[in-house]
Design a protein around this motif. Structure first.
Motif, short mmCIF file in Angstrom:
data_model
loop_
_atom_site.label_atom_id
_atom_site.label_comp_id
_atom_site.label_asym_id
_atom_site.label_seq_id
_atom_site.Cartn_x
_atom_site.Cartn_y
_atom_site.Cartn_z
N GLN A 180 0.85 -1.18 0.00
CA GLN A 180 0.00 0.00 0.00
C GLN A 180 0.89 1.24 0.00
O GLN A 180 1.46 1.59 1.02
N PRO A 181 1.05 1.92 -1.12
CA PRO A 181 1.99 3.04 -1.22
C PRO A 181 1.69 4.19 -0.25
O PRO A 181 2.60 4.78 0.28
N ALA A 182 0.43 4.51 -0.01
CA ALA A 182 0.11 5.61 0.90
C ALA A 182 0.53 5.27 2.32
O ALA A 182 1.09 6.11 3.03
N THR A 183 0.30 4.04 2.73
CA THR A 183 0.69 3.61 4.07
C THR A 183 2.21 3.59 4.19
O THR A 183 2.76 4.01 5.21
N HIS A 191 4.34 5.43 2.55
CA HIS A 191 4.81 6.81 2.60
C HIS A 191 4.60 7.41 3.99
O HIS A 191 5.48 8.08 4.54
N LEU A 192 3.43 7.15 4.58
CA LEU A 192 3.13 7.66 5.91
C LEU A 192 4.10 7.08 6.95
O LEU A 192 4.63 7.81 7.80
N ARG A 237 7.53 8.67 6.62
CA ARG A 237 7.58 10.02 7.20
C ARG A 237 7.63 9.97 8.71
O ARG A 237 8.37 10.71 9.36
#
Length: 68
Positions: free
Chosen positions: A52-55, A57-58, A61
């Motif tokens: 899951q790319p959004a997860t 990335h989060l 960060r």
């Protein structure tokens, strides 16, 4: 035979509740939150977040912010 009646002490009739929490009532949730956050940020589990790319990335960060 007469029975004596018990009256309340003056401090009980003032109203209001004075409740104090023990020290561990705040420490345990904070400790649990930190432990779960460290489990999420563990690099060994990064392969699950890569799907899951959004997860991913989060999590990346968050790891950068906590590493400073």
């Amino acid at each position: 035979m007469s029975a004596t009646t018990h009256t309340r002490p003056p401090q009980a009739t003032r109203g209001g509740v004075d409740t104090r929490l023990p020290w561990w009532a705040l420490a345990l949730p904070v400790l649990a939150f930190c432990a779960l956050l460290l489990l999420i940020l563990n690099p060994a589990d990064a392969h699950a977040a890569a799907e899951q790319p959004a997860t991913a990335h989060l999590l990346e960060r968050l790891e950068q912010l906590t590493g400073r």
